[in-house]
Structures are given as structure tokens and as C-alpha cells.
Design an enzyme around this catalytic site. Sequence first.
Site, PDB file in Angstrom:
ATOM      1  N   GLU A 233       0.880  -1.177   0.000  1.00 32.53           N
ATOM      2  CA  GLU A 233       0.000   0.000   0.000  1.00 32.53           C
ATOM      3  C   GLU A 233       0.914   1.223   0.000  1.00 32.53           C
ATOM      4  OE1 GLU A 233      -3.074  -0.277  -0.384  1.00 32.53           O
ATOM      5  OE2 GLU A 233      -3.531  -2.326   0.198  1.00 32.53           O
ATOM      6  N   CYS A 267      -2.461   9.186   2.417  1.00 31.16           N
ATOM      7  CA  CYS A 267      -2.121   8.628   1.111  1.00 31.16           C
ATOM      8  C   CYS A 267      -3.228   8.929   0.104  1.00 31.16           C
ATOM      9  CB  CYS A 267      -1.876   7.129   1.229  1.00 31.16           C
ATOM     10  SG  CYS A 267      -3.231   6.271   2.047  1.00 31.16           S
TER      11      CYS A 267
HETATM   12  P1  NAD Z   1       8.369   4.612   4.889  1.00 32.62           P
HETATM   13  O1  NAD Z   1       8.405   3.782   3.651  1.00 32.62           O
HETATM   14  O2  NAD Z   1       9.478   5.507   5.161  1.00 32.62           O
HETATM   15  O3  NAD Z   1       8.234   3.677   6.188  1.00 32.62           O
HETATM   16  C1  NAD Z   1       7.166   2.794   6.368  1.00 32.62           C
HETATM   17  C2  NAD Z   1       7.604   1.676   7.288  1.00 32.62           C
HETATM   18  O4  NAD Z   1       8.619   0.899   6.657  1.00 32.62           O
HETATM   19  C3  NAD Z   1       8.186   2.144   8.616  1.00 32.62           C
HETATM   20  O5  NAD Z   1       7.723   1.302   9.639  1.00 32.62           O
HETATM   21  C4  NAD Z   1       9.676   1.983   8.401  1.00 32.62           C
HETATM   22  O6  NAD Z   1      10.410   1.791   9.579  1.00 32.62           O
HETATM   23  C5  NAD Z   1       9.710   0.733   7.548  1.00 32.62           C
HETATM   24  N1  NAD Z   1      10.923   0.555   6.732  1.00 32.62           N
HETATM   25  C6  NAD Z   1      11.750   1.517   6.259  1.00 32.62           C
HETATM   26  N2  NAD Z   1      12.741   0.954   5.521  1.00 32.62           N
HETATM   27  C7  NAD Z   1      12.518  -0.385   5.523  1.00 32.62           C
HETATM   28  C8  NAD Z   1      13.170  -1.499   4.927  1.00 32.62           C
HETATM   29  N3  NAD Z   1      14.255  -1.354   4.159  1.00 32.62           N
HETATM   30  N4  NAD Z   1      12.656  -2.728   5.121  1.00 32.62           N
HETATM   31  C9  NAD Z   1      11.540  -2.900   5.865  1.00 32.62           C
HETATM   32  N5  NAD Z   1      10.890  -1.883   6.478  1.00 32.62           N
HETATM   33  C10 NAD Z   1      11.362  -0.636   6.300  1.00 32.62           C
HETATM   34  O7  NAD Z   1       6.969   5.384   4.830  1.00 32.62           O
HETATM   35  P2  NAD Z   1       6.438   6.467   5.870  1.00 32.62           P
HETATM   36  O8  NAD Z   1       7.183   7.724   5.625  1.00 32.62           O
HETATM   37  O9  NAD Z   1       6.391   5.885   7.230  1.00 32.62           O
HETATM   38  O10 NAD Z   1       4.930   6.620   5.400  1.00 32.62           O
HETATM   39  C11 NAD Z   1       4.494   7.606   4.529  1.00 32.62           C
HETATM   40  C12 NAD Z   1       4.228   7.001   3.168  1.00 32.62           C
HETATM   41  O11 NAD Z   1       3.285   5.964   3.291  1.00 32.62           O
HETATM   42  C13 NAD Z   1       3.613   7.992   2.200  1.00 32.62           C
HETATM   43  O12 NAD Z   1       4.234   7.879   0.949  1.00 32.62           O
HETATM   44  C14 NAD Z   1       2.170   7.543   2.090  1.00 32.62           C
HETATM   45  O13 NAD Z   1       1.549   7.851   0.887  1.00 32.62           O
HETATM   46  C15 NAD Z   1       2.295   6.078   2.292  1.00 32.62           C
HETATM   47  N6  NAD Z   1       1.030   5.549   2.788  1.00 32.62           N
HETATM   48  C16 NAD Z   1       0.313   4.714   1.989  1.00 32.62           C
HETATM   49  C17 NAD Z   1      -0.907   4.242   2.415  1.00 32.62           C
HETATM   50  C18 NAD Z   1      -1.720   3.305   1.582  1.00 32.62           C
HETATM   51  O14 NAD Z   1      -2.547   2.618   2.150  1.00 32.62           O
HETATM   52  N7  NAD Z   1      -1.547   3.244   0.278  1.00 32.62           N
HETATM   53  C19 NAD Z   1      -1.394   4.614   3.655  1.00 32.62           C
HETATM   54  C20 NAD Z   1      -0.635   5.467   4.435  1.00 32.62           C
HETATM   55  C21 NAD Z   1       0.586   5.915   3.997  1.00 32.62           C
END
Ligand code: NAD
Length: 511
Positions: A233, A267
Site C-alpha cells: 500500500e 495517502c
Molecule cells: P516509509 O516507507 O518511510 O516507512 C514505512 C515503514 O517501513 C516504517 O515502519 C519503516 O520503519 C519501515 N521501513 C523503512 N525501511 C525499511 C526497509 N528497508 N525494510 C523494511 N521496512 C522498512 O513510509 P512512511 O514515511 O512511514 O509513510 C508515509 C508514506 O506511506 C507515504 O508515501 C504515504 O503515501 C504512504 N502511505 C500509503 C498508504 C496506503 O494505504 N496506500 C497509507 C498510508 C501511507
Amino acid sequence: MGTLMAINPATGKVIDEVEETSLEMVPEMMAQAREAFEGWKTLPIRERLHYFKRLRLLLVQELDHCVEIIASDAGKPKVEAITAELLTTVESLRHLEKHGEDVLRTKKVKTPLALLGKKSYIVHEPKGTVLIISPWNYPFSLAVIPMLSALVSGNCVILKPSEITPMIGKLIQSLFAKAGFPDGTVQVAHGSGELGARLVAASPNYILFTGSIKTGKKIQKAAAEQLIGTTLELSGKDPMIVFDDAHLERAAKGAVWGALTNSGQVCMSVERIYVQQSVYAPFIELLKKELNTLRQEISDDTDLGVMTFAPQVAIVKEHLRDAMEKGAIQEVGSYDESWHENDSFRLEPVLLTNVTEDMKIMSEETFGPVLCVVPFSSEDEAVRCANDSEFGLNASVFSKDIEKAKRVAARLETGAVCINDVVVSFANPHLPFGGVKNSGLGRYHGRAGIELFTEPKAILLDEGKKATEVNWYPYAGKYPYFKQLITAYYGKRIQWPSFLAAYRKLLKKSQ
Ligand code: NAD
């Protein structure tokens, strides 16, 4: 072992400390999940659902406490914490309590004539250990809802919540423990992306990730190496189309809420607004009027919260800088160069016009309290502009002509469309949720969201009373009769006498 600091973004004060899970703990957590799986998967679903009910009642009982933590750790207004985080979660719990058993029931399916005399059915079995990795913008619901969807069919869950909102990860952990979920069924790993990557590498049986495209791709790559399934997502840049026959006041209020709720850190935020030329000027006036009514203050009644994460604040400012440099007009807001020297998480809403596709604010995810409005003259132009994006998560169409709105909805390249509404398709647990294009892979919520975490096992049953089958050995002399059988049954019209004659011959040749 390190410590994660929970900082209230509205005040900058440390409000809690959460002990990080060490990387060395990962194998032990996986082993615990696998051990717990043996017991959890064998519980009848009704018994598993008792735990869901206990969690729902606990959430209702501890509503204020949960809202307090979510609002202070993420900087949300309390109304947004209670609606978008708690209400969606209890609704999802109720949905699973009501429909989980039916979705997961063993289902008899039809058996074709070619397999005469046999029965077929599908059994849904849990996958095993499901890893849920969640973001900071809806740190409660985007963690708990997928956790529940995985738990209901008998999976064990490891949650890696966002390190940006660690107090909410701790809250989730304590709620599942208080609801009495058996040891090892639900574990929470507190830490950064490095811990997330280590968990991915530890071969869980499935991964549901919510977050950025960059991280999603890394996870998909690591999962592919291990042949692990994923649901991703990811980000959005959602369009809203306002036709001249729309209820303009509603459309303006919807646009403002859809763009500014959660400070635009959604998002499915309304990030691009396309308005039919003939109502463009009055629509801008309505937006201005609505924006002027909003309260942004430190109080329980504030409409606007604060941003949650400093790097996101920097992205929003950079998008504004780029847009202004390329000729955008600021209709509402006080953005200027001084914003870049201010490290406050409190961003005032900005309304921009004269925006163009070459601006970052029109092509990349901004994730901040900004409205960008563009006029269009025809339905085709509106659809072309809305689809001109690498993203496809959600979209909105405003028109009183419902047939037109449905027609446009069908033409939009997106995972969901709200007609005369914004964002809220997520809140209906009966609807699938997920994106197309770079907004993600797969869906959860709805029936598919429960089945997602199961392995549908196909069972074909023969009573076992006949000594052999027509398609078994020997083959000698059978070819012409199989040909006759196919021609008689699958040709223009079914010819039963020819079909039955061929079948009898095949039976004879099989004796
Ligand atoms: P992010 O990708 O930076 O982090 C998300 C999660 O992934 C965190 O828990 C982080 O610690 C973890 N993570 C980071 N690097 C990783 C790796 N290499 N391996 C495994 N896990 C890892 O995203 P964010 O900044 O926390 O969230 C914001 C983003 O999420 C925005 O782009 C938003 O659009 C998106 N989002 C999407 C939805 C959806 O349902 N489509 C919903 C909410 C947010």
C-alpha cells in the site's frame, strides 16, 4: 539496545521512551510466532473471534486514553484520532466478527462433467507468520486493521510499527496483551527500517507493507528472493474532479477537508483539484471562504493539527518553493522564504492556482496542507489530467449527474473512486482497498482482505469405490472416444447420445 523517543510534534516535548527491539531478537520472534501458530490456527474461528470482541470492548472502554496517545504522538486533532483511527478500527473489528466466519467457511464448488461423480471444495488455511510494516501517518488503524485481517484466519502476526510514532506501537502492543491474545500470537518489533529489513529477511510467510514507494520496492525485491507474497500500500497523488453541475459548496468543503485532514498527510489526500472552467472562479471563492473558517490552535477544538515528521515538512516546503518559482499563485496562505528558516511542525494551509504539470506539487506526493486547483473545459480533458500521474490510489468526482459521475469513475485509473465524497472509501470494510500503478500491489479490506492471508486449499473428493478412471492407463484405443466426447459436449450444441456413447466406450476400455 537503543531507545526510540516519542516526541509530540505540536510541542516538541518528549512524551515517552520506547525500548528498541534488538536485531538479534528477530530469529527468536519468528520462532515464537511459529510456535504460537500451532495453537492459534487450530482454534475454531468462533474462539478466535472472542479475542476480537474483547479487543473491541477494550478499545471502547479505553477510547480517551487511546485518542490521547495517538493525538499527542502524531500531532492530530482529537476528532481525527477518534474518527480516522479508532472508529475505522472498531468498525473493522465488528466487520470481522460478523463476516469472518462466513468468508473462511469451507466452500463447496461445482465439479465439471469431465470429473463426473466427484466433489470439490475449498478450504482456507492460514499462511503462518504475517509481517505487517506500518507508517506514521495513520499509525494506529494502518497497523491494527491489517493485523486483525491476518489474525482472523489463524495467522500469527509480527508488527513493525513506524519508529516516528513509537508510543502508538507500544499502545498497540499493550492493547493486544490486555485483550488476552495468546503469547506469541501478536508481537511488536520496535525499531527503524533496519529492523524492518531484518524481519523481511527472516522469511515470514507473508508481508503487508504500508508506506513509501522507495521502501515498498526494497521489500518487494527482498521478498521476491525468498518467494514471499506481499501486499504493498504505497503513495498517492489523488485527483478530484468538480463538474459545473456539482453541489459547489459541498465540493468546496469536501476539497478542503480532503486536502487538509491529518494536515494533508494522507495517502488518499485530495492533492490535485480539477474544476470545470464555468464554475472555476466561484469555486475558488468558496474554497477561500471555507479556508478562512478553519481553526489552527493548540486546543481540543482545533480543525488543523500539526505535521508529524520533520523530513515531510521539508518536502512540503520544497514543493511550495518549486511551485512559486515556476509561477504558481498563492490565493490563500503565507508561504515565503522565511518558512524555510522556521522549524515549526505547524504549517498553515496554502491554496495555489496557476499550477502546471511540471511543478513537483502537481506530480510528486506532497503529503501536506496544500490545495492545488486547475481549470478544465471538457470531460475528456478532466479524465486525461486526472490519469496523467504515476499514482492511482483514490479519486473523487463531484457532479449531480450520477450517470456522468459513474462514467468518469469508470475511466479513472485508480484503486477507488468516491462520488460526491472524498477519502472515505477506506472506511468501508466491505470495499477492497489498494492502488494501481505506483500506488501499490494488491488489496485488503473486504472479502479479499481476509482471503489474502490464507492459502486456499483445493480439495477434490472421490468416494473411492471405482477401481479405475477413464483417463488412467491403459491408453490403447481411447483417443478417438475422447475426441468424440469433446466434440459432442463442447461443440456448437451438446449431443448427449454421442457423448454418452463415447463415455461408455471409454469405461469399457478402462476395465
Ligand atoms: P516509509 O516507507 O518511510 O516507512 C514505512 C515503514 O517501513 C516504517 O515502519 C519503516 O520503519 C519501515 N521501513 C523503512 N525501511 C525499511 C526497509 N528497508 N525494510 C523494511 N521496512 C522498512 O513510509 P512512511 O514515511 O512511514 O509513510 C508515509 C508514506 O506511506 C507515504 O508515501 C504515504 O503515501 C504512504 N502511505 C500509503 C498508504 C496506503 O494505504 N496506500 C497509507 C498510508 C501511507
